[in-house]
Write a protein that holds these residues in place. Structure first.
Motif, short mmCIF file in Angstrom:
data_model
loop_
_atom_site.label_atom_id
_atom_site.label_comp_id
_atom_site.label_asym_id
_atom_site.label_seq_id
_atom_site.Cartn_x
_atom_site.Cartn_y
_atom_site.Cartn_z
N MET B 80 0.81 -1.21 0.00
CA MET B 80 0.00 0.00 0.00
C MET B 80 0.85 1.27 0.00
O MET B 80 0.44 2.29 -0.55
CB MET B 80 -0.90 -0.06 1.24
CG MET B 80 -1.78 1.12 1.46
SD MET B 80 -1.02 2.25 2.64
CE MET B 80 -1.55 1.53 4.19
N ARG B 81 2.04 1.19 0.59
CA ARG B 81 2.89 2.39 0.64
C ARG B 81 3.39 2.79 -0.75
O ARG B 81 3.79 3.93 -0.96
CB ARG B 81 4.07 2.19 1.60
CG ARG B 81 3.62 1.93 3.05
CD ARG B 81 4.69 2.34 4.04
NE ARG B 81 4.81 3.78 4.10
CZ ARG B 81 5.85 4.43 4.59
NH1 ARG B 81 6.89 3.74 5.07
NH2 ARG B 81 5.89 5.75 4.60
N THR B 139 4.65 8.91 7.55
CA THR B 139 4.37 10.09 6.74
C THR B 139 5.07 9.97 5.38
O THR B 139 6.24 9.62 5.30
CB THR B 139 4.88 11.34 7.46
OG1 THR B 139 4.32 11.37 8.78
CG2 THR B 139 4.51 12.60 6.70
N ASP B 140 4.32 10.24 4.31
CA ASP B 140 4.92 10.27 2.97
C ASP B 140 5.31 11.68 2.58
O ASP B 140 6.17 11.87 1.70
CB ASP B 140 3.94 9.67 1.96
CG ASP B 140 3.70 8.19 2.23
OD1 ASP B 140 4.67 7.48 2.56
OD2 ASP B 140 2.53 7.75 2.13
N LYS B 154 8.85 18.03 4.19
CA LYS B 154 9.67 16.82 4.19
C LYS B 154 8.92 15.73 3.44
O LYS B 154 7.71 15.58 3.61
CB LYS B 154 9.97 16.38 5.63
CG LYS B 154 10.98 15.24 5.72
CD LYS B 154 11.37 14.97 7.18
CE LYS B 154 12.31 13.76 7.24
NZ LYS B 154 12.65 13.42 8.65
N PHE B 155 9.65 15.02 2.59
CA PHE B 155 9.05 13.95 1.80
C PHE B 155 9.75 12.62 2.08
O PHE B 155 10.92 12.61 2.45
CB PHE B 155 9.14 14.28 0.30
CG PHE B 155 8.22 15.40 -0.12
CD1 PHE B 155 6.95 15.13 -0.58
CD2 PHE B 155 8.63 16.73 -0.03
CE1 PHE B 155 6.09 16.16 -0.95
CE2 PHE B 155 7.78 17.76 -0.41
CZ PHE B 155 6.50 17.47 -0.87
N SER B 156 9.04 11.54 1.87
CA SER B 156 9.62 10.21 2.05
C SER B 156 8.85 9.22 1.20
O SER B 156 7.86 9.57 0.56
CB SER B 156 9.56 9.82 3.53
OG SER B 156 10.17 8.56 3.72
N GLY B 157 9.30 7.97 1.23
CA GLY B 157 8.55 6.90 0.57
C GLY B 157 8.33 7.21 -0.90
O GLY B 157 9.23 7.61 -1.62
N CYS B 158 7.09 7.03 -1.35
CA CYS B 158 6.78 7.16 -2.77
C CYS B 158 6.53 8.60 -3.20
O CYS B 158 6.34 8.86 -4.39
CB CYS B 158 5.56 6.31 -3.12
SG CYS B 158 4.03 6.84 -2.28
#
Lengths: 452, 452
Positions: B80-81, B139-140, B154-158
């Motif tokens: 799902m991420r 958090t994405d 701030k960004f992360s993941g996809c």
């Protein structure tokens, strides 16, 4: 899975096939009136206008106005005139991001008198005006840039400046350009064989083809794109690329990549030009192998984020997210024009180099004239095909990207002109619309040159 | 259609259902470590990062790294991420055009010290920093605006600034705002009954509900969103909205609109708050009936083209192209923040009025406190629900849009602050992440207020 279910799923596969290029449906094409293959209605641009016909209007739309991906009718005429603007809503797609750079405005310098420029359609007895050609060609939108300014634009049907249209085989020219750029960066070598880059293709027809042969479509492939033949390999290609779930008893290839591995050789590579979409699919695979990125991301990084595009573009994808390199691009018309202007400017956008000048020169020099002649395009005498671009070799040095329903990107260096057109011409195959397309483009170029 | 095919298709339906809101999966949620429902692996934000796990990487990706819409796994954790950023590639979607207006830049005034702001998570024994909460909440991407400037991102993941994330139930608040705007324009009247606008619903539970009751979700509906119950009506809703072809022997409703007609009444309208996604689907239908336009177009015209958005947003759609009003929006995080800032500015964007001030005041005043209290949200004491917005009634007058996996738009007028967050928290339902979310937002607001 019973016979009825099979029937449905075969219909699904058929419906996707119509995404692909180079159909040769036999239709009664007469000047600017067209007969739908499935009925005796004679359609004009006006009567087939999707806004007039009311496809998908209402909440919900009336049952006879609903267009679905899964019942095979979405790409029949006249539904197709709606569908060309709505692929995102019909199937899964993947964005080509413009990233977050500002759009480069298209400055206007309107020349309404272009409407009255006349030309003689091939085999016609009386001339046609540019304005008449708009409807004759079932044009959804057309833009003319001259000296970098927009001198003409007109929209119709499903298209506006703010939505996207299926580019179909125009896609190939984007992919070909990326291939040339990677050659220039030494990430691909034009003389190396495909199997060296893609071991999975070692047992396919592509194994011993060179990158150049794939890019110029001079491969020898046992592959037919004849849609009239139910046994043609194009149907297996379409079934493989269909993003919908496969029938339980389906045993064929399930993705574009799997399909390419099944293609057998026929004849020799390097002898003659044979327009086959699967060459572009192989080039798309090469590009991803060479860069480690999806084709959509390579296009975004190298081109789309650098031409001042106003909108993200997108590709249709197969069931594992592989963009359809041979024909899956959908884009805004203004952005298509921006792309053409970048090429006309030998790779520059506002003092920034986007594409090496030598890459564009290489494309413009054209491909093997003799190999092209052997393919027998009677109306494209003296043309050639290079890196997925159509080279006219006319006195203006014009070159083109061409899509199956009349989509065009026509770049005329002598006239300093770009014509970008999206269309939904009922006959699949440009032989049907070229008679009112190519002389019109030449006439506008001549007019603009004379006016300068 | 045999049993095996039925099984597959049931799986398909299940998979779409996970799009919807308010799941109450029982998982072992412990602070910032989560157990996947389908295994005993304990996932952290770091170990479940889709870039680390390599979903859909490679050409083709390895078979165990492929995520498909049609096999039901795309919305399991941790897949799902990846999926929350890739709905466009998983299913058909419809654009929310920003039209061709320029983006309004988000000016930066970075305050890195926010990372060290601490707060006490509910029921915790030691404080947590804002920076720690980022991972604890899976958090994405998160953006904080203060006095209209971006003080933190701030960004992360996809997620990146240039792609889109599933907003899920945040969608409802966009739709609720549009509903309020149409009431202000007299295109909808809040006291009129649904059957007066939508005769198709005359035999459903919605017939004698008022527009206001639907907008505030105080309808009495025989409808369960309990995903643990295989007979819950939410599964029929999901099956109806699934854009994939239906099984041959499927006899249920085939679209969102058809499903809504089957909903039966339970209890009385107007008594208590009951969070049920289908109210928003009805409001989406009302909006299209009142305007003659698809929900996506109404949102584009009234909001998305006027907030200086950088990217088109999009909605997932059913098989006839109906946007999923209850949860189908996907958007860029910066654009979500721009939307929040417009609301914080009482409807203004750069001296242009986008939303009437009274519309926002009406939402901010909140809904029926008693009706909300009866719903029994133990951790949201004193809150209310108005026009698809969550109103905290705290001293800052904060109000929120909330999505099922921790997506938030938190608007704090007293602190002149907007927090926009996309997340892919493994537990579906905000009760799981609120303990490390709401006190963190309050702490940042307090810090910024004190700093002024």
């Amino acid at each position: 899975m019973n016979i009825r279910s099979k029937g449905i799923l075969f219909t699904l596969f058929l419906s996707v096939c119509l995404l692909a290029m180079s159909l040769n449906l036999s239709t009664k094409a007469v000047a600017n009136e067209q007969t739908s293959p499935s009925s005796d209605v004679v359609w004009t641009a006006e009567t087939s206008n999707p806004n007039v016909l009311g496809w998908m209007k209402g909440f919900p739309p009336p049952p006879d106005k609903i267009i679905r991906f899964d019942n095979g009718s979405y790409f029949e005429f006249p539904q197709m005139r709606w569908s060309v603007c709505h692929f995102q809503q019909l199937m899964p797609t993947q964005s080509v991001s413009r990233k977050l750079f500002g759009a480069v405005p298209l400055e206007k310098n309107e020349l309404p008198e272009l409407n009255q420029v006349t030309f003689m359609p091939w085999d016609a007895t009386k001339p046609m005006t540019w304005e008449q050609a708009f409807s004759a060609n079932f044009t959804d939108g057309i833009v003319v840039l001259h000296h970098g300014k927009m001198v003409y634009e007109k929209f119709s049907g499903c298209l506006t400046p703010a939505n996207r249209h299926a580019a179909m085989s125009l896609t190939k020219s984007f992919v070909g350009l990326l291939g040339e750029m990677l050659i220039a960066e030494n990430k691909l070598q034009e003389d190396r064989l495909i199997k060296d880059y893609i071991p999975e293709l070692a047992n396919s027809a592509f194994a011993d083809a060179s990158v150049r042969q794939v890019m110029d479509m001079t491969t020898g492939l046992d592959y037919s794109e004849d849609y009239a033949d139910p046994n043609a390999e194009v149907w297996q290609h379409a079934a493989a690329g269909n993003p919908l779930p496969k029938p339980k008893d389906y045993t064929g290839p399930r993705t574009y990549f799997e399909f390419l591995q099944t293609v057998k050789k026929k004849g020799e590579h390097g002898r003659s030009f044979g327009y086959k979409t699967i060459n572009t699919d192989v080039l798309g695979w090469l590009i991803s192998r060479a860069t480690g990125q999806p084709l959509t991301e390579v296009l975004s990084e190298k081109i789309w984020s650098k031409i001042g595009a106003e909108m993200d573009a997108f590709f249709t994808v197969d069931s594992i997210g592989t963009p359809f390199a041979g024909g899956g691009l959908n884009a805004g018309l203004h952005d298509l024009a921006r792309f053409g202007q970048m090429l006309l400017n030998n790779g520059m956008v506002a003092n920034q180099r986007v594409v090496p000048e030598a890459v564009i020169a290489n494309i413009r020099q054209g491909g093997d004239l003799q190999a092209f002649a052997q393919a027998g395009y009677s109306s494209l005498k003296g043309w050639s095909y290079r890196s997925m671009w159509w080279i006219t070799h006319n006195q203006h040095g014009a070159f083109m990207a061409r899509g199956v329903h009349g989509q065009s990107l026509y770049i005329d260096p002598a006239a300093d002109m770009v014509i970008a057109r999206f269309a939904s011409y009922p006959v699949a195959g440009n032989a049907a619309n070229d008679p009112t397309t190519l002389p019109a483009y030449e006439a506008i170029a001549d007019y603009l040159l004379k006016r300068d």
